[in-house]
Design an enzyme around this catalytic site. Structure first.
Site: not given
Ligand code: NAD
Length: 350
Positions: A80, A184-188
């Site tokens: 990392k 959390g409704l982000g990318h994943v």
């Molecule tokens: P992201 O930043 O796109 O989404 C995270 C979402 O969580 C955001 O919409 C944010 O507003 C919301 N959030 C933050 N704090 C919050 C809270 N207290 N309560 C509710 N919602 C909250 O990130 P992502 O890429 O969707 O990743 C999500 C998680 O999955 C992270 O922990 C990341 O490390 C893990 N992850 C992601 C990937 C990937 O391919 N993107 C791969 C492995 C693990």
């Protein structure tokens, strides 16, 4: 600041510090273990309060990548990198080029991917200086559609497969009518919601950004709750998809779900919380097993492969989880401990 004595140092092979005065880059690369192959992991840019905080983060994350790669049956190790700085204010092309030099200086021992604060575009810039930036030659997604290099769709699909396997194990049922609470409704998280909705699950969602939840309410008929309530709602599955440590001393007693399965890294504030979940009769899908879809995607983009191979590899997450659950039950051990043991059997040849 101690390094070898640091309590997160824990068997790391190589930790390198780099400073480029011209661009202002201050970065650390941590290579945890390369027994199974070169280390791969994201580069995170974050305004760490100090270098101690940055070191702790990079060591913890790189170790996690070794376990993730081993459990995903990848010929890779864990690494990392972190850049100390605010990605919205401090990032520049010169800094990304300097980061490329830093990655190159490790001669391929570390392959750099994206993480918070670092985009696929940034990796393209780094690739002008290093042969070891991933995601830049992305060809296809697991479903055969073209990829822009973002691994989130594969991560979401892997988490969906993992939720399905966890529900089948716990309730002996499909996802039809099962209630899933997504934090959390982000990318994943958003893509996971889409898969679950299509499979007939009922959704309860929370995010700190109202736009994200409004979209899920509209498109999937999801029920919306406050961000500080989502872990405690009546549901079958709790899917943490935001930040780490959502299972901790102050949330664990309020969890009503019988399955915890989501995308977030480091969901357990401490390993002991895995045992606490088991004691409450809650099935926990170890985070680095269920969220490996992205790292599997990156691997298939780097080798001669097809979308079909990638999809099958991601679907293997379901089988791996079922094996972990069965072994955990027969040994009377928490699933996170069993996952750690299997990963160590693989990368340490124990
Ligand atoms: P992201 O930043 O796109 O989404 C995270 C979402 O969580 C955001 O919409 C944010 O507003 C919301 N959030 C933050 N704090 C919050 C809270 N207290 N309560 C509710 N919602 C909250 O990130 P992502 O890429 O969707 O990743 C999500 C998680 O999955 C992270 O922990 C990341 O490390 C893990 N992850 C992601 C990937 C990937 O391919 N993107 C791969 C492995 C693990």
């Amino acid at each position: 600041m101690s390094v070898f004595e640091h309590n997160a140092f824990d068997g790391h092979e190589h930790v390198a510090f780099y400073q480029d005065n011209a661009s202002g880059l201050k970065a650390i690369i941590a290579v945890h273990n390369t027994n199974l192959g070169p280390s791969l992991g994201g580069c995170r840019m974050w305004p760490y309060a100090n270098s101690e905080e940055a070191l702790k983060d990079v060591l913890r994350l790189s170790k996690g990548m070794t376990y993730k790669a081993a459990m995903a049956n990848l010929p890779q190790g864990g690494g990392k990198s972190v850049i100390i700085g605010d990605p919205r204010k401090d990032k520049s092309e010169a800094m990304m080029l300097a980061m490329g030099d830093f990655v190159q200086s490790l001669g391929g021992k570390y392959i750099c991917a994206e993480d918070s604060g670092i985009s696929v575009e940034n990796l393209h810039v780094m690739s002008q200086r290093t042969d070891f930036a991933s995601g830049i030659n992305a060809k296809f997604r697991y479903d055969g559609s073209p990829s822009d290099g973002n691994p989130a769709p594969s991560t979401a699909y892997g988490v969906f497969v993992g939720v399905k396997a966890s529900v089948a194990h716990k309730f002996n049922s499909s996802l039809e009518g099962v209630t899933v609470a997504i934090q959390g409704l982000g990318h994943v998280g958003f893509r996971l919601a889409e898969h679950l909705h299509k499979a007939g699950a009922k959704l309860i969602v929370a995010d700190i950004y109202p736009d994200n939840v409004a979209k899920a309410e509209q498109e999937f008929g999801a029920k919306v709750v406050a961000a500080d309530e989502i872990h405690a709602v009546e549901c079958d599955v709790f899917a943490p998809c935001a930040m780490g440590a959502s299972i901790n001393d102050s949330t664990i007693d309020a969890i009503k779900a019988k399955v915890v399965a989501g995308a977030a890294n480091n969901q357990l504030a401490e390993e002991k919380h895995g045992e606490m979940l088991r004691a409450k009769g809650i099935l926990y899908a170890p985070d680095y097993v269920i969220n490996a879809g992205g790292v599997i995607d990156i691997y298939h983009q780097r080798i001669e492969s097809t979308a079909e191979d990638m999809r099958k590899h991601i679907e293997g997450i379901g089988t791996t989880l079922s094996e972990i659950f069965t072994r955990a039950e027969s040994e009377g051990t928490a699933a996170n401990i069993v996952a750690n043991t299997i990963a160590e059997e693989r990368f340490l040849g124990k």
